[in-house]
Structure formats: C-alpha cells, structure tokens
Design a protein around this motif. Structure first.
Motif, short mmCIF file in Angstrom:
data_model
loop_
_atom_site.label_atom_id
_atom_site.label_comp_id
_atom_site.label_asym_id
_atom_site.label_seq_id
_atom_site.Cartn_x
_atom_site.Cartn_y
_atom_site.Cartn_z
N ARG A 103 0.83 -1.20 0.00
CA ARG A 103 0.00 0.00 0.00
C ARG A 103 0.87 1.26 0.00
N ASP A 104 1.94 1.23 0.80
CA ASP A 104 2.86 2.38 0.83
C ASP A 104 3.45 2.62 -0.55
N LEU A 105 3.87 1.55 -1.22
CA LEU A 105 4.44 1.68 -2.55
C LEU A 105 3.42 2.22 -3.55
N PHE A 106 2.19 1.72 -3.47
CA PHE A 106 1.13 2.17 -4.37
C PHE A 106 0.86 3.66 -4.17
N LEU A 107 0.72 4.08 -2.91
CA LEU A 107 0.43 5.48 -2.64
C LEU A 107 1.58 6.39 -3.05
N ALA A 108 2.80 5.93 -2.86
CA ALA A 108 3.96 6.73 -3.28
C ALA A 108 3.96 6.90 -4.80
N GLN A 109 3.67 5.84 -5.52
CA GLN A 109 3.63 5.92 -6.99
C GLN A 109 2.51 6.84 -7.43
N ARG A 110 1.36 6.73 -6.76
CA ARG A 110 0.22 7.56 -7.11
C ARG A 110 0.51 9.03 -6.85
N ASN A 111 1.20 9.31 -5.74
CA ASN A 111 1.54 10.70 -5.42
C ASN A 111 2.52 11.27 -6.43
N LYS A 112 3.45 10.43 -6.91
CA LYS A 112 4.38 10.90 -7.93
C LYS A 112 3.64 11.31 -9.19
N SER A 113 2.69 10.49 -9.61
CA SER A 113 1.95 10.81 -10.82
C SER A 113 1.09 12.04 -10.62
N LYS A 114 0.57 12.24 -9.40
CA LYS A 114 -0.22 13.44 -9.14
C LYS A 114 0.63 14.69 -9.22
N THR A 115 1.84 14.63 -8.69
CA THR A 115 2.68 15.82 -8.73
C THR A 115 3.04 16.17 -10.16
N ARG A 116 3.26 15.15 -10.97
CA ARG A 116 3.54 15.43 -12.38
C ARG A 116 2.36 16.09 -13.05
N SER A 117 1.18 15.58 -12.82
CA SER A 117 0.01 16.13 -13.48
C SER A 117 -0.29 17.54 -12.96
N ASP A 118 -0.05 17.79 -11.66
CA ASP A 118 -0.24 19.13 -11.13
C ASP A 118 0.72 20.10 -11.81
N LYS A 119 1.95 19.66 -12.02
CA LYS A 119 2.93 20.52 -12.68
C LYS A 119 2.50 20.79 -14.12
N ASP A 120 2.05 19.73 -14.79
CA ASP A 120 1.57 19.90 -16.16
C ASP A 120 0.39 20.86 -16.20
N ARG A 121 -0.51 20.72 -15.24
CA ARG A 121 -1.66 21.62 -15.18
C ARG A 121 -1.20 23.06 -15.00
N ARG A 122 -0.22 23.27 -14.10
CA ARG A 122 0.28 24.61 -13.88
C ARG A 122 0.90 25.18 -15.14
N ASP A 123 1.70 24.34 -15.82
CA ASP A 123 2.32 24.81 -17.06
C ASP A 123 1.27 25.15 -18.10
N ARG A 124 0.25 24.29 -18.20
CA ARG A 124 -0.81 24.54 -19.17
C ARG A 124 -1.54 25.82 -18.84
N SER A 125 -1.84 26.03 -17.57
CA SER A 125 -2.58 27.23 -17.19
C SER A 125 -1.72 28.47 -17.44
N ARG A 126 -0.41 28.35 -17.23
CA ARG A 126 0.47 29.49 -17.51
C ARG A 126 0.45 29.83 -18.99
#
Length: 162
Positions: A103-126
């Motif tokens: 579960r820890d590994l799954f959540l860590a992987q999921r959080n990594k993908s979320k941070t990437r998508s948040d960054k992409d969203r920020r770049d897109r909004s910029r």
C-alpha cells in the motif's frame, strides 16, 4: 489449553505437509499445517493447528501414546508454547515504521503521478494565461488603432464642415 500442537520428534525430511495433514485429520478438522524449518526442526518444529481444542487434545494423546506413525517413524508432540492462538503481539511502533507495505508503494507511486500532473496543469494554465494576455493586448491594440482612426475621421469631418 491450545488448539495447536508441535511435532518435536519423528519427522524426517521425506514427510510432506499433505501426509501430515491427512494423518492429523483423523482427530478432527485441521486449520493449518506448517512444516517449520526442515533443515533445523529443533529450532522451528512442524505445527498443526486444529479447529477445536478437543481435536488437539485427542491428537496429542494419541501421538504421545505412540499410536501415530508416519513413514515408519513414531511421532512425539507437545502443545504449542507461547503464541498458541492468534498472531502474537503486534509489531512495535519502531518495527512498524521500518516496514514498507504494498500500500505504501502504491500510494507513493500515485503521489508521484499526481505531482507530475499538477505541474503539467500549472504549465498549461500558464501558457493559457500567456495566450490570453496576448489576445487582450492584440485586441486592445486593435481597439486603440480603431479609436485613433475614428478620431481622425471625426476630425476630418469637422474640418470639412468648417
């Protein structure tokens, strides 16, 4: 009394789990058969857990009376010491912190993908903001030029009237 017994003598490497289980089922329903450490059975002997304490008592009495023989070997047994029921004491807080679960590994992987998508969203909004600013500038510059044109026309028409 416990519903789990340990086989302390008479186990040879050729005896498998299914043979032990089949021999123990004559005393009652068997929940679990664990063969222990086959290289060092004194350190971790085989265990048989029955569904009831009565079945474990019957098996223990028969084994210690010499009535149970597997592959020509007479077995000896005793009640399981310590953790006879349940899974034992829960791990300490320190041990729990060192464990990494799936579960820890799954959540860590999921959080990594979320941070990437948040960054992409920020770049897109910029980039959207930039393009909006450009449009505003260009539309505002058009309006300025159209304003100046209309002023010029008005001034020309005034000049003509005079």
């Amino acid at each position: 009394m416990s519903n789990c017994i340990q086989i302390i003598e008479g186990m040879v490497p050729g005896i498998n789990r299914l043979a032990l289980k089949a021999n123990m089922e004559q005393f009652g329903q068997v929940d679990l058969v664990h063969m222990g450490n086959r290289q060092n059975p004194e350190e971790e002997p085989p265990k048989v857990r029955f569904s009831s304490e009565e079945s474990a008592k019957k098996a223990l009495d028969s084994i210690n009376a010499g009535e149970v023989v597997i592959d020509g070997m007479v077995l000896k047994a005793k009640y399981m010491e310590g953790k006879g029921k349940g899974r034992g004491a829960p791990p300490s807080q320190h041990e729990r912190n060192l464990e990494v679960t799936s579960r820890d590994l799954f959540l860590a992987q999921r959080n990594k993908s979320k941070t990437r998508s948040d960054k992409d969203r920020r770049d897109r909004s910029r980039s959207r903001d930039r393009s909006r600013r450009r449009r505003r500038r260009s539309s505002s510059s058009r309006s300025r030029s159209s304003r100046s044109r209309s002023r010029k026309r008005r001034s020309k028409s005034r000049d003509r009237r005079r």
